[in-house]
Design a protein around this motif. Structure first.
Motif, PDB file in Angstrom:
ATOM      1  N   THR A 175      41.917  42.884  33.040  1.00 25.11           N
ATOM      2  CA  THR A 175      42.987  42.020  32.525  1.00 25.11           C
ATOM      3  C   THR A 175      43.275  40.880  33.477  1.00 25.11           C
ATOM      4  O   THR A 175      42.933  40.919  34.673  1.00 25.11           O
ATOM      5  CB  THR A 175      44.284  42.822  32.319  1.00 25.11           C
ATOM      6  N   TYR A 176      43.940  39.883  32.935  1.00 34.11           N
ATOM      7  CA  TYR A 176      44.385  38.735  33.744  1.00 34.11           C
ATOM      8  C   TYR A 176      45.317  39.196  34.857  1.00 34.11           C
ATOM      9  O   TYR A 176      45.199  38.745  36.004  1.00 34.11           O
ATOM     10  CB  TYR A 176      45.086  37.734  32.829  1.00 34.11           C
ATOM     11  N   GLU A 177      46.232  40.091  34.535  1.00 35.04           N
ATOM     12  CA  GLU A 177      47.187  40.574  35.534  1.00 35.04           C
ATOM     13  C   GLU A 177      46.466  41.276  36.686  1.00 35.04           C
ATOM     14  O   GLU A 177      46.841  41.106  37.861  1.00 35.04           O
ATOM     15  CB  GLU A 177      48.193  41.525  34.871  1.00 35.04           C
ATOM     16  N   LEU A 185      39.371  33.130  33.761  1.00 35.13           N
ATOM     17  CA  LEU A 185      39.691  33.467  35.146  1.00 35.13           C
ATOM     18  C   LEU A 185      39.233  34.882  35.477  1.00 35.13           C
ATOM     19  O   LEU A 185      38.643  35.117  36.540  1.00 35.13           O
ATOM     20  CB  LEU A 185      41.190  33.334  35.398  1.00 35.13           C
ATOM     21  N   VAL A 186      39.465  35.827  34.583  1.00 37.87           N
ATOM     22  CA  VAL A 186      39.011  37.207  34.802  1.00 37.87           C
ATOM     23  C   VAL A 186      37.508  37.239  34.995  1.00 37.87           C
ATOM     24  O   VAL A 186      36.978  37.905  35.911  1.00 37.87           O
ATOM     25  CB  VAL A 186      39.435  38.115  33.631  1.00 37.87           C
ATOM     26  N   GLU A 215      46.008  29.307  37.858  1.00 38.90           N
ATOM     27  CA  GLU A 215      44.940  28.483  37.287  1.00 38.90           C
ATOM     28  C   GLU A 215      45.215  26.989  37.391  1.00 38.90           C
ATOM     29  O   GLU A 215      44.317  26.170  37.151  1.00 38.90           O
ATOM     30  CB  GLU A 215      44.721  28.823  35.811  1.00 38.90           C
ATOM     31  N   SER A 240      41.124  29.369  30.891  1.00 41.46           N
ATOM     32  CA  SER A 240      41.903  30.362  30.160  1.00 41.46           C
ATOM     33  C   SER A 240      42.033  31.622  31.011  1.00 41.46           C
ATOM     34  O   SER A 240      41.304  31.814  32.003  1.00 41.46           O
ATOM     35  CB  SER A 240      41.231  30.698  28.838  1.00 41.46           C
ATOM     36  N   GLN A 241      42.936  32.508  30.609  1.00 48.15           N
ATOM     37  CA  GLN A 241      43.096  33.749  31.354  1.00 48.15           C
ATOM     38  C   GLN A 241      41.825  34.581  31.322  1.00 48.15           C
ATOM     39  O   GLN A 241      41.438  35.174  32.342  1.00 48.15           O
ATOM     40  CB  GLN A 241      44.281  34.533  30.784  1.00 48.15           C
ATOM     41  N   SER A 242      41.157  34.610  30.197  1.00 49.86           N
ATOM     42  CA  SER A 242      39.904  35.375  30.119  1.00 49.86           C
ATOM     43  C   SER A 242      38.817  34.739  30.984  1.00 49.86           C
ATOM     44  O   SER A 242      38.003  35.448  31.592  1.00 49.86           O
ATOM     45  CB  SER A 242      39.435  35.476  28.666  1.00 49.86           C
TER      46      SER A 242
END
Length: 472
Positions: free
Chosen positions: A7-9, A109-110, A94, A105-107
């Motif tokens: 996950t992003y978190e 970044l992951v 980001e 996007s968060q995905s």
């Protein structure tokens, strides 16, 4: 070391768990903690992405971020895909690396972090303090993202100093040093000569340098280093001239600039404050330098790019009635620029300062400039960083400098609530002193402004929505 992050978190928590000198008191580290060996190995294990992208590299005590934002907007307007690397971020990690103004996007970044995990694990097991830091990983992620997005060039803001900064392994087309004053003295040195030596470390052999550093020992160091490295030097005030700045309406101004190769007329500046005219002058000098190398940067598109610049938390007006300005001024030079910008604001019935500071900064020097400009002072401490100065220490310092009583608020949200209660629609609220303070309050205030309708009063606060790009 996790095998992968889902996950992003988890990705953010992993990054924030690395050694982070942005959140460590300055006395806990020194120049020995900053070495390019780790960054060089990290990039080598990644396939040296930094060697594939031309760069404009920007250092300086004040103005480097604004100059980077201007250049990125210019390149985008001229049709180039441009990566921009900045620090610190205000709201989301980001923000540090964008392409044409768009964050990953968060995905994405992951996925970027997961691709780095094997390399990090390999380095973590090496002897000799080779574990990559938070900032080094942020820089590496930026390089990888820029390669993935096939950028034409990147604009890199130096994080700290220059000589030992993680960005300093780049291959620049041109380097920029905006100005030099005292900041981060524990790491960079206590004299302007020492600080200039660190910032001049970005100067590369044969690579042109654009400098806004004024006369004195700092400029002498820039001139000396440029000469030693045979780097052609363009100096503001000698080779580069800000001819005139004209203030227009709604925070927009126009400038005329003479560079070694061009005369620029009626160039729009949307960022607030007279210091932004100087930053734009340096950006125009970069444009003209790149033109000599065959880059297509037409006048109309350059002006369009400057017209569209957005740079949050730098003398940014985020609400009206009362007027609310946030600024991440955290050193003497940035406080001076904020005061100069305030002089150009419309008259206000009362000026209210919300202030917090970081322990290793020249807090007294910042307050000496700010205190005479305000009628009401609210002192607070941001919550999310241990480097914050306590409200008691701030209050004691203010008592040595002024007879004006200060309100004390335990946290930024309490300070903001108090500022609203003390203000009327014709007043000015300025929130400043630290990136961390601004980061904790900016989204809250914008959310309030966006939720309010014109002329709706809450707690004596009339929130008139201001567009996210207005006045930056």
């Amino acid at each position: 070391m996790p095998e992968s992050l889902q996950t992003y978190e988890q990705a953010i928590e992993y990054l924030f768990g690395r050694i982070n000198y942005e959140r460590v008191h300055a006395e806990a580290y020194s120049t020995s903690d900053f070495k390019l060996d780790r960054m060089r190995l990290l990039l080598e294990l990644m396939g040296n992405p930094h060697e594939r992208i031309p760069v404009v590299h920007v250092a300086g005590t004040k103005g480097k971020g604004s100059t980077c934002s201007m250049l990125s907007s210019i390149f985008k307007a001229c049709g180039y895909r441009c990566g921009l690397y900045i620090s610190p971020h205000i709201t989301a990690f980001e923000e540090r690396f964008t392409v044409d103004g768009v964050q990953p996007s968060q995905s994405e970044l992951v996925e970027l972090v997961n691709r780095l995990l094997p390399t990090i694990a390999e380095m973590d097991n090496l002897p000799g303090r080779m574990q990559p830091t938070y900032f080094e990983l942020a820089t590496a992620l930026a390089w990888q993202h820029f390669v993935d997005r096939k950028v034409d060039l990147a604009v890199l803001e130096v994080g700290l100093g220059g000589r030992l900064d993680s960005t300093n392994l780049c291959r620049p087309l041109v380097t920029v040093i905006t100005n030099i004053s005292r900041d981060h003295t524990h790491v960079l040195g206590s004299t302007l000569h020492q600080i200039a030596y660190e910032k001049a470390g970005i100067i590369k052999t044969g690579v042109p340098v654009i400098s806004g550093v004024g006369p004195g020992e700092a400029r002498e160091m820039i001139e000396q280093t440029s000469c030693e490295r045979q780097a052609p030097l363009t100096l503001l005030g000698r080779d580069l001239e800000l001819i005139e700045r004209r203030t227009a309406s709604q925070g927009i101004s126009q400038i005329d600039v003479r560079t070694p190769t061009s005369l620029w007329k009626d160039v729009p500046i949307v960022l607030r404050g007279p210091h932004q005219a100087t930053n734009a002058t340096l950006a125009l000098a970069v444009v003209d330098e790149l033109r000599t190398r065959g880059w297509s940067l037409p006048d109309a598109e350059v002006k369009s790019g400057l017209q569209g610049v957005s740079w949050p938390a730098r003398v940014e007006m985020i609400a009206q009635s009362p007027t609310v300005i946030i600024d991440a001024a955290h050193n003497w030079e940035s406080a001076r620029a904020l005061v100069a910008a305030m002089r150009e604001e419309q008259s206000h019935s009362k000026r209210i300062l919300v202030f917090a500071a970081t322990k290793d900064k020249d807090v007294a020097g910042i307050l000496q400039q700010l205190l005479p400009q305000f009628d009401t002072l609210i002192l607070t401490r941001y919550r999310d960083n241990p480097r914050g100065v306590s409200v008691e220490d701030l209050s004691g310092l203010v008592e040595t400098m002024s007879t004006r009583p200060a309100h004390l608020a335990p946290d930024p949200l309490s300070a903001w609530t108090l500022a609203k209660r003390l203000s009327g629609p014709d007043d000015l609220i300025v929130i400043t002193g630290s990136f961390f303070l601004v980061a904790e309050l900016r989204e809250t205030i914008l959310a309030e402004a966006n939720q309010a309708t014109s002329c709706v009063t809450t707690d004596k606060f009339v929130a008139t929505p201001v567009s996210a790009s207005s006045g930056r």
